[in-house]
Write an enzyme that holds these catalytic residues in place. Structure first.
Site, mmCIF file in Angstrom:
data_model
loop_
_atom_site.group_PDB
_atom_site.id
_atom_site.type_symbol
_atom_site.label_atom_id
_atom_site.label_comp_id
_atom_site.label_asym_id
_atom_site.label_seq_id
_atom_site.Cartn_x
_atom_site.Cartn_y
_atom_site.Cartn_z
ATOM 1 C CD GLU A 46 -2.874 -1.267 2.291
ATOM 2 O OE1 GLU A 46 -3.575 -0.259 2.464
ATOM 3 O OE2 GLU A 46 -2.967 -2.278 2.997
ATOM 4 C CG ASP A 145 -17.098 7.358 23.573
ATOM 5 O OD1 ASP A 145 -17.202 8.454 23.006
ATOM 6 O OD2 ASP A 145 -17.996 6.497 23.567
ATOM 7 C CG HIS A 166 -7.958 6.187 2.874
ATOM 8 N ND1 HIS A 166 -8.082 6.106 1.506
ATOM 9 C CD2 HIS A 166 -7.355 5.042 3.268
ATOM 10 C CE1 HIS A 166 -7.581 4.948 1.099
ATOM 11 N NE2 HIS A 166 -7.126 4.285 2.152
ATOM 12 N NE ARG A 223 -3.574 5.030 3.813
ATOM 13 C CZ ARG A 223 -4.087 4.102 4.594
ATOM 14 N NH1 ARG A 223 -4.441 4.401 5.823
ATOM 15 N NH2 ARG A 223 -4.250 2.880 4.162
ATOM 16 C CG HIS A 284 -8.662 5.740 7.012
ATOM 17 N ND1 HIS A 284 -9.774 4.920 6.946
ATOM 18 C CD2 HIS A 284 -7.589 4.914 6.937
ATOM 19 C CE1 HIS A 284 -9.383 3.658 6.835
ATOM 20 N NE2 HIS A 284 -8.070 3.615 6.840
ATOM 21 C CD GLU A 308 -8.274 4.662 14.712
ATOM 22 O OE1 GLU A 308 -8.599 3.556 14.230
ATOM 23 O OE2 GLU A 308 -8.622 5.751 14.226
ATOM 24 N NE ARG A 319 -3.442 4.042 9.927
ATOM 25 C CZ ARG A 319 -4.097 3.069 9.286
ATOM 26 N NH1 ARG A 319 -3.873 1.806 9.590
ATOM 27 N NH2 ARG A 319 -4.986 3.351 8.369
ATOM 28 C CB SER A 324 -3.844 0.826 12.778
ATOM 29 O OG SER A 324 -4.600 0.484 11.662
ATOM 30 C CG LEU A 325 -6.007 -3.982 11.409
ATOM 31 C CD1 LEU A 325 -6.359 -4.769 10.153
ATOM 32 C CD2 LEU A 325 -7.164 -4.033 12.398
HETATM 33 C C1 LIG Z 1 -12.843 1.002 6.658
HETATM 34 C C2 LIG Z 1 -11.556 0.791 7.387
HETATM 35 C C3 LIG Z 1 -10.596 -0.068 6.874
HETATM 36 C C4 LIG Z 1 -9.395 -0.268 7.556
HETATM 37 N N1 LIG Z 1 -8.468 -1.126 7.032
HETATM 38 C C5 LIG Z 1 -7.348 -1.359 7.730
HETATM 39 C C6 LIG Z 1 -6.393 -2.303 7.262
HETATM 40 O O1 LIG Z 1 -6.577 -2.931 6.223
HETATM 41 N N2 LIG Z 1 -5.263 -2.501 8.005
HETATM 42 C C7 LIG Z 1 -5.027 -1.813 9.162
HETATM 43 O O2 LIG Z 1 -4.003 -2.029 9.809
HETATM 44 N N3 LIG Z 1 -5.925 -0.916 9.619
HETATM 45 C C8 LIG Z 1 -7.063 -0.679 8.941
HETATM 46 N N4 LIG Z 1 -7.960 0.237 9.418
HETATM 47 C C9 LIG Z 1 -7.724 0.858 10.717
HETATM 48 C C10 LIG Z 1 -8.072 -0.172 11.779
HETATM 49 O O3 LIG Z 1 -9.209 -0.904 11.379
HETATM 50 C C11 LIG Z 1 -8.373 0.475 13.108
HETATM 51 O O4 LIG Z 1 -7.331 1.327 13.465
HETATM 52 C C12 LIG Z 1 -8.541 -0.617 14.143
HETATM 53 O O5 LIG Z 1 -9.701 -1.373 13.861
HETATM 54 C C13 LIG Z 1 -8.646 -0.053 15.523
HETATM 55 O O6 LIG Z 1 -8.913 -1.134 16.371
HETATM 56 P P1 LIG Z 1 -9.347 -0.883 17.854
HETATM 57 O O7 LIG Z 1 -9.597 -2.235 18.432
HETATM 58 O O8 LIG Z 1 -8.390 0.016 18.500
HETATM 59 O O9 LIG Z 1 -10.717 -0.070 17.739
HETATM 60 P P2 LIG Z 1 -12.049 -0.416 16.971
HETATM 61 O O10 LIG Z 1 -11.858 -1.517 16.001
HETATM 62 O O11 LIG Z 1 -12.557 0.889 16.459
HETATM 63 O O12 LIG Z 1 -12.998 -0.963 18.114
HETATM 64 C C14 LIG Z 1 -13.388 -0.125 19.169
HETATM 65 C C15 LIG Z 1 -14.527 -0.792 19.901
HETATM 66 O O13 LIG Z 1 -14.795 -0.068 21.099
HETATM 67 C C16 LIG Z 1 -16.180 0.157 21.184
HETATM 68 N N5 LIG Z 1 -16.398 1.406 21.937
HETATM 69 C C17 LIG Z 1 -16.042 2.663 21.604
HETATM 70 N N6 LIG Z 1 -16.414 3.529 22.550
HETATM 71 C C18 LIG Z 1 -17.018 2.807 23.515
HETATM 72 C C19 LIG Z 1 -17.631 3.139 24.755
HETATM 73 N N7 LIG Z 1 -17.700 4.396 25.218
HETATM 74 N N8 LIG Z 1 -18.164 2.141 25.495
HETATM 75 C C20 LIG Z 1 -18.117 0.848 25.067
HETATM 76 N N9 LIG Z 1 -17.549 0.476 23.899
HETATM 77 C C21 LIG Z 1 -17.012 1.449 23.132
HETATM 78 C C22 LIG Z 1 -16.665 0.247 19.750
HETATM 79 O O14 LIG Z 1 -18.041 -0.028 19.672
HETATM 80 C C23 LIG Z 1 -15.810 -0.824 19.093
HETATM 81 O O15 LIG Z 1 -16.399 -2.084 19.231
HETATM 82 C C24 LIG Z 1 -9.160 0.433 8.751
HETATM 83 C C25 LIG Z 1 -10.123 1.293 9.277
HETATM 84 C C26 LIG Z 1 -11.311 1.479 8.604
HETATM 85 C C27 LIG Z 1 -12.335 2.417 9.182
#
Ligand SMILES: Cc1cc2nc3c(=O)[nH]c(=O)nc-3n(C[C@H](O)[C@H](O)[C@H](O)COP(=O)(O)OP(=O)(O)OC[C@H]3O[C@@H](n4cnc5c(N)ncnc54)[C@H](O)[C@@H]3O)c2cc1C
Length: 551
Positions: A46, A145, A166, A223, A284, A308, A319, A324-325
């Site tokens: 990418e 949050d 993005h 990006r 993004h 994140e 980034r 990030s994953l």
């Molecule tokens: C469309 C898209 C495609 C992407 N593709 C990629 C990729 O290919 N590779 C890559 O590395 N990254 C990618 N990213 C970025 C990556 O997906 C995110 O950075 C990653 O999912 C963040 O993971 P996380 O577990 O920190 O948070 P999230 O996956 O955002 O999960 C957070 C969780 O916390 C919950 N939550 C939030 N606030 C509260 C609250 N107050 N109380 C209770 N629960 C709450 C939410 O409901 C959610 O379930 C992409 C992002 C998007 C939007």
């Protein structure tokens, strides 16, 4: 220590060394990643990547990882899931002069009842703050949050001005996003960078390929460069989108690489094997977040953050795609051991604080009654206004005067939201609005402090790099910690409360338990400060640029 994009070298090193093992662990847990014909993992490439290095699951990698992890967690039988529960505030108290987390107050959004989850160690994994902007690829719940809660609890927050836009979200005819992108309920559909990685080219409204005028890396420039180039082309040609074309590639390859994108575009009547895709930039990724050390530790004892919501230093000012994953996986794993050690410490030494936390009423008590009068429509209107304001003032290109004007308006909106919360009590729309406003304020304050352009922050007022510049670090002044509705804290005028920014963030470096079990005399938990006082506390928010500690 800080090359031009602020990446924290130790964090980068940790992810590079531990990342492959975490990916293999996912494979063992059943994650179904895309494979080559010989069975080896397929690697894609990418923007900004110098080679193919990304393990992926077609074009839904995050969803596949989530599926595999949820299945594994459910299979253990000892993990309890609480869906439809909104975390409202962290439960904090002071131990040895430093803020300490003992759990979280939550709102059951179906019954509108508040309850308190006590915990010996707490991990924030609540994602980013994309909903600060109208055009975002993030879901409706990405309201920052965790960042806002940790900030209120006294944790330092870092690099909030670095917002990744993005370059290519689908410009859809379906619905209308505030910035013109359209899409489902508050989010636009992402056209993965892998489309450009696999040969997709960008064309302006005249059908001309334009990236050569901006960067030698063409469509695979980082990006921020591509997003600014697209915005420039859109403005120059008065168009509301540009085109992304991969129709010159064999249809079979395109469909096997991008089945999800092909299906979504088809809903808009676009056959990506024949037609160019209309695209525009969208928010993004939140590069900043709660400042964490190499074990996910934050400036609040017993509070860890990964994914994140955190700012580990890996992404620096911008980034790189698909990092990030992996970051979330690596730092979640690294925080696990220290959080268990901390839990053992808290169990032995924090009995008094835990008992006090168990007897205090949770934030949002009385929410069921408040729900009847909760101003949901009012909150939705203010949320829309905030998003439009942030897109104009703190979007891809930022002017100092616009940032300052936006900050003044955000202060007004914050005062209104605090008054509404005082009148109506806790409700999900108000909690999210308040957190979005806090994140907006952090983004604007940090952006105003930065007198240069770097990564996800570009200002024509300061177009160059400042070699002396440092990552930004923001924290409530210690005596104000917990004054924005924090639970279990005093009125916030006690200088003993809170650990400050950098020192706190590093205080538990290595993830061990706090050094001194000595506790200070406690006063009983007081009611949250009046709205005006909470607002004053925020206005006093200290913004400063501080080098990260050596680790
Ligand atoms: C469309 C898209 C495609 C992407 N593709 C990629 C990729 O290919 N590779 C890559 O590395 N990254 C990618 N990213 C970025 C990556 O997906 C995110 O950075 C990653 O999912 C963040 O993971 P996380 O577990 O920190 O948070 P999230 O996956 O955002 O999960 C957070 C969780 O916390 C919950 N939550 C939030 N606030 C509260 C609250 N107050 N109380 C209770 N629960 C709450 C939410 O409901 C959610 O379930 C992409 C992002 C998007 C939007």
């Amino acid at each position: 220590m800080y090359p031009c994009h602020f990446h924290h070298k130790r964090a980068v090193d940790v992810v590079c060394r531990h990342g492959p093992a975490r990916v293999l662990e996912l494979v063992q847990l059943g994650a179904d990643f895309t494979r080559n014909r010989d069975g080896s993992l397929h690697l894609t490439r990418e923007g900004g990547h110098s080679g193919r290095r990304i393990v992926h699951a077609a074009d839904l990698t995050g969803a596949e990882i989530e599926r595999a992890l949820l299945a594994a967690a459910r299979a253990t039988g000892n993990v309890e899931f609480f869906e439809h529960h909104l975390a409202v505030d962290l439960v904090t108290d002071e131990v040895g002069g430093a803020p300490h987390c003992f759990g979280v107050d939550v709102l059951d959004t179906r019954s509108n009842t508040a309850c308190r989850f006590l915990s010996l160690a707490t991990m924030l994994a609540s994602g980013g703050a994309g909903q600060v902007y109208p055009n975002t690829t993030n879901p409706h719940v990405a309201t920052g949050d965790g960042i806002a809660m940790a900030y209120r609890a006294g944790a330092a927050v870092s690099n909030m001005e670095f917002v990744q836009f993005h370059p290519t979200a689908l410009f859809s005819k379906k619905g209308a996003g505030g910035g013109g992108g359209g899409g489902e309920a508050g989010r636009v559909f992402l056209i993965s960078e892998a489309v450009r990685g696999e040969g997709g080219v960008l064309l302006n409204s005249r059908g001309e390929r334009f990236m050569a005028s901006y960067d030698d890396r063409l469509e695979l420039a980082p990006r921020d460069v591509v997003a600014r180039a697209i915005q420039d082309q859109m403005m120059s040609h008065a168009s509301d989108h540009v085109w992304l074309d991969i129709s010159h590639k064999p249809a079979r390859d395109v469909l096997s690489h991008f089945p999800n994108i092909a299906a979504r575009c088809k809903e808009d009547g676009i056959d990506i094997t024949r037609d160019p895709i209309p695209v525009l930039p969208a928010q993004h990724y939140t590069c900043g977040g709660v400042a964490t050390g190499l074990r996910g530790e934050t400036g609040v004892q017993g509070l860890y953050a990964c994914g994140e919501v955190a700012c580990s230093g890996l992404h620096g000012a911008n980034r790189l795609a698909s990092n990030s994953l992996l970051e979330g996986l690596v730092f979640a794993d690294r925080a696990a051991g220290p959080s268990v050690a901390h839990a053992e410490y808290a169990l032995r030494h924090c009995g008094g604080e835990l008992r006090r936390a168990a007897t205090a009423a949770p934030a949002g008590a009385g929410a069921a009654a408040a729900a009847a009068t909760a101003p949901a429509e009012w909150a939705a209107g203010r949320r829309g206004e905030l998003q439009a304001l942030m897109w104009r003032a703190a979007g891809i290109v930022r002017r100092e005067a616009a940032l300052a004007a936006a900050l003044a308006r955000v202060e007004e909106l914050s005062a209104e939201a605090a008054a509404a919360a005082a009148r109506h009590g806790v409700s999900a729309p108000l909690v999210e609005l308040s957190n979005l406003l806090t994140c907006a304020r952090l983004i604007l304050s940090c952006a105003l402090q930065r007198k240069e352009s770097r990564g996800g922050h570009f200002s024509p007022d300061y177009p160059g790099l400042d070699p002396e510049a440092r990552p930004s670090l923001v924290a409530l002044p210690p005596r104000r910690v917990g004054t924005n509705g924090g639970v279990g804290q005093g009125a916030g005028d006690d200088a003993r409360t809170g650990a400050g920014a950098g020192a706190g963030a590093r205080g538990a470096a290595g993830g061990g338990a706090p050094g001194s079990p000595k506790k200070r005399a406690k006063r009983p938990a007081a009611a949250p400060a009046p709205a005006a006082q909470r607002e004053a506390a925020h206005r006093e928010m200290a913004v400063r640029s501080t080098p990260r500690d050596q680790e």
